[in-house]
Motif scaffolding. Structure first.
Motif, PDB file in Angstrom:
ATOM      1  N   GLU A   6       0.826  -1.211   0.000  1.00 31.36           N
ATOM      2  CA  GLU A   6       0.000   0.000   0.000  1.00 31.36           C
ATOM      3  C   GLU A   6       0.858   1.258   0.000  1.00 31.36           C
ATOM      4  O   GLU A   6       0.569   2.221  -0.710  1.00 31.36           O
ATOM      5  CB  GLU A   6      -0.897   0.014   1.250  1.00 31.36           C
ATOM      6  N   GLY A   7       1.905   1.267   0.841  1.00 33.58           N
ATOM      7  CA  GLY A   7       2.686   2.492   0.955  1.00 33.58           C
ATOM      8  C   GLY A   7       4.035   2.401   0.264  1.00 33.58           C
ATOM      9  O   GLY A   7       4.917   3.227   0.495  1.00 33.58           O
ATOM     10  N   PHE A   8       4.210   1.377  -0.579  1.00 32.44           N
ATOM     11  CA  PHE A   8       5.529   1.137  -1.149  1.00 32.44           C
ATOM     12  C   PHE A   8       5.824   2.048  -2.328  1.00 32.44           C
ATOM     13  O   PHE A   8       5.028   2.126  -3.259  1.00 32.44           O
ATOM     14  CB  PHE A   8       5.613  -0.326  -1.605  1.00 32.44           C
ATOM     15  N   GLU A   9       6.992   2.709  -2.267  1.00 30.93           N
ATOM     16  CA  GLU A   9       7.408   3.535  -3.402  1.00 30.93           C
ATOM     17  C   GLU A   9       8.321   2.716  -4.269  1.00 30.93           C
ATOM     18  O   GLU A   9       9.344   2.217  -3.804  1.00 30.93           O
ATOM     19  CB  GLU A   9       8.165   4.773  -2.900  1.00 30.93           C
ATOM     20  N   GLY A  10       7.944   2.577  -5.529  1.00 28.14           N
ATOM     21  CA  GLY A  10       8.823   1.830  -6.423  1.00 28.14           C
ATOM     22  C   GLY A  10       8.381   0.392  -6.553  1.00 28.14           C
ATOM     23  O   GLY A  10       7.283  -0.005  -6.161  1.00 28.14           O
ATOM     24  N   GLN A  11       9.273  -0.417  -7.076  1.00 25.94           N
ATOM     25  CA  GLN A  11       8.957  -1.812  -7.387  1.00 25.94           C
ATOM     26  C   GLN A  11       9.264  -2.712  -6.194  1.00 25.94           C
ATOM     27  O   GLN A  11      10.344  -2.665  -5.626  1.00 25.94           O
ATOM     28  CB  GLN A  11       9.818  -2.223  -8.605  1.00 25.94           C
ATOM     29  N   MET A  12       8.284  -3.567  -5.816  1.00 25.29           N
ATOM     30  CA  MET A  12       8.488  -4.477  -4.680  1.00 25.29           C
ATOM     31  C   MET A  12       9.058  -5.784  -5.212  1.00 25.29           C
ATOM     32  O   MET A  12       8.406  -6.507  -5.947  1.00 25.29           O
ATOM     33  CB  MET A  12       7.138  -4.734  -4.025  1.00 25.29           C
ATOM     34  N   THR A  13      10.299  -6.070  -4.830  1.00 24.22           N
ATOM     35  CA  THR A  13      10.900  -7.340  -5.255  1.00 24.22           C
ATOM     36  C   THR A  13      11.336  -8.106  -4.014  1.00 24.22           C
ATOM     37  O   THR A  13      11.248  -7.621  -2.900  1.00 24.22           O
ATOM     38  CB  THR A  13      12.149  -7.089  -6.124  1.00 24.22           C
ATOM     39  N   GLU A  14      11.842  -9.339  -4.259  1.00 30.54           N
ATOM     40  CA  GLU A  14      12.247 -10.160  -3.103  1.00 30.54           C
ATOM     41  C   GLU A  14      13.470  -9.584  -2.392  1.00 30.54           C
ATOM     42  O   GLU A  14      13.802  -9.995  -1.290  1.00 30.54           O
ATOM     43  CB  GLU A  14      12.522 -11.608  -3.534  1.00 30.54           C
ATOM     44  N   ASN A  15      14.145  -8.620  -3.019  1.00 28.51           N
ATOM     45  CA  ASN A  15      15.305  -8.011  -2.364  1.00 28.51           C
ATOM     46  C   ASN A  15      14.977  -6.692  -1.681  1.00 28.51           C
ATOM     47  O   ASN A  15      15.816  -6.147  -0.979  1.00 28.51           O
ATOM     48  CB  ASN A  15      16.413  -7.752  -3.403  1.00 28.51           C
ATOM     49  N   SER A  16      13.736  -6.192  -1.911  1.00 24.62           N
ATOM     50  CA  SER A  16      13.429  -4.903  -1.298  1.00 24.62           C
ATOM     51  C   SER A  16      12.514  -5.025  -0.096  1.00 24.62           C
ATOM     52  O   SER A  16      12.157  -4.029   0.513  1.00 24.62           O
ATOM     53  CB  SER A  16      12.816  -3.955  -2.328  1.00 24.62           C
TER      54      SER A  16
END
Lengths: 245, 201
Positions: free
Chosen positions: A196-206
């Motif tokens: 919901e509040g994520f800026e950018g691309q959510m990956t397994e490393n972020s």
């Protein structure tokens, strides 16, 4: 130099507040969001791993920490302050083990950390910690999730969020949480809440996810075996992300 | 350890444990009390036996009462016998280079009512036994008596007879122990403590 700062910097304001703690909470709210959800059979804690630049090797950055085999924690706020608390928590857990040859119950460890954090609001020449902690543990009374604030106050939660996006995240959780939620659902919900509040691309490393699940077992001689806290590997996180469109 | 005298023994039965001690307090050869019991109740289902130097017996009984009370207040539950055993061990080892002159015995039922006994040496080495543990000036005699009399799965009443015979006959071969005995049987429902009249010499 030391004698000039031997008074406590956290002194009361006329309205009865400790402004240093208020400011510490501001530092927490400026940090990235962290989520914790308690399920019937375990707990999940999750956080964003926000690296300042793409050149940072984020595989070596650890935000979710294991304190002892049945307790783990995550934070929002100032990383360096967190590291100090992780070390104190680990030492406290091992000191308990030296006396009783058992892992500490979650509530006991939380009380220890909370009193450390409170000490730094009533001692000379120090400032409060700029972190709020989410401590997840599984002991003989079941899974427990606690939040500890810079003031040293702590509360048990069923589901909560701390950090930048906590208000929206908690509203989101209030809608999606129910008392019978199981761990798999809880992990799914935690990831959605972070998104919901994520800026950018959510990956397994972020993002980093820690879970504790299982049952309390007893060996033949009566010794108790508690479930273990562990961090999900990047490939496991990738699988969960794939299930979210 | 041979200044005041004393004997403690604990045995495992079927869903029960027994702990027994003599009642003599002496100053070397002279007996000065026949009411000096060496077993203390720690929780509703656990007892600790402390034979050895009488001053340390009293002090440690108080120290353990303090530690167990604090445990109960902090953890909001009773301490398990196994945990108590480790607490006793770490407390004794703290004084590794100036030890407490006691060799404690722990006996109790855990929260599933499984029997638990153990003994430690004066610096905290735990001996987890499945059958019986002995301690005090009469330990050698008690080893002999227990080894011949003990058998597994004795019912509470039979366990009482066995532990009483073992203690009574062992202390009769030790001039520093005796002058009466107290036997406690711990079962899931109740604790029965009986005082035995023995040879008063």
């Amino acid at each position: 130099m030391a004698d000039r700062y031997s008074f406590s910097l956290t002194t009361f304001s006329p309205s009865g507040k400790l402004v240093q703690i208020e400011y510490a909470l501001n530092a927490v709210n400026a940090g990235v969001t962290s989520i914790g959800i308690k399920a019937t059979n375990g707990i999940v804690v999750a956080t964003e791993k926000k690296a300042v630049s793409t050149l940072v090797d984020d595989s070596s950055l650890e935000k979710v920490a294991i304190i002892c085999s049945n307790i783990g924690m995550v934070y929002s706020g100032m990383g360096p302050d967190y590291r100090v608390l992780v070390n104190k928590a680990r030492k406290a857990a091992q000191a308990y083990k030296r006396i009783y040859m058992e892992e500490p119950p979650t509530a006991i460890l939380v009380k220890e950390i909370a009193s450390v954090m409170q000490e730094f609001t009533q001692s000379g020449g120090v400032r409060p910690f700029g972190v709020s902690l989410l401590i997840a543990g599984f002991d003989e009374s079941g899974p427990m999730l606690y939040q500890v604030d810079p003031s040293g106050s702590y509360w048990p939660w069923k589901a909560t969020a701390i950090g930048k996006n906590m208000v929206n995240a908690k509203t989101f959780l209030e809608k999606r949480y129910n008392e019978d939620i199981e761990l798999e659902d809880a992990i799914h919900t935690a990831i959605l809440t972070l998104k919901e509040g994520f800026e950018g691309q959510m990956t397994e490393n972020s993002i980093e996810i820690g879970v504790i699940t299982g049952i309390v077992a007893t060996k033949d001689d009566g010794a108790v075996i508690l479930p273990e806290f562990r961090k999900l590997t990047p490939s496991e996180v990738k699988d969960y992300l794939a299930n979210i469109v | 350890m041979e200044y005041n005298g004393g004997a403690v023994v604990a045995m495992v039965g079927k869903n029960c444990v027994a702990i027994a001690c003599d009642k003599r307090l002496g100053v070397q050869a002279m007996t000065i009390s026949t009411e000096f019991k060496k077993t203390f109740q720690v929780t509703p289902k656990t007892y600790i036996g402390l034979p050895g130097l009488a001053t340390d017996v009293q002090t440690l009984a108080e120290k353990f009462r303090f530690k167990v009370n604090m445990y109960k207040l902090k953890e909001e539950r009773e301490i398990e016998p196994r945990t108590l055993a480790h607490l006793v061990s770490s407390t004794l080892y703290e004084r590794r280079w100036g030890p407490w002159f006691v060799e404690p015995v722990v006996a109790g039922l855990d929260k599933e009512n499984r029997p638990f006994i153990c003994s430690t040496d004066l610096i905290g080495c735990i001996n987890f036994a499945k059958d019986f543990v002995v301690s005090g000036t009469t330990s050698n005699q008690l080893y002999g008596m227990c080894e011949s009399l003990w058998e597994p799965d004795l019912e509470p009443e039979d366990l009482f007879e066995t532990i009483s015979q073992a203690l009574m006959n062992a202390v009769d071969r030790d001039c520093l122990s005796g002058w009466g005995a107290e036997v406690t049987i711990i079962t899931p429902d109740k604790i029965i403590t009986r005082t035995l009249k023995s040879r008063q010499d």
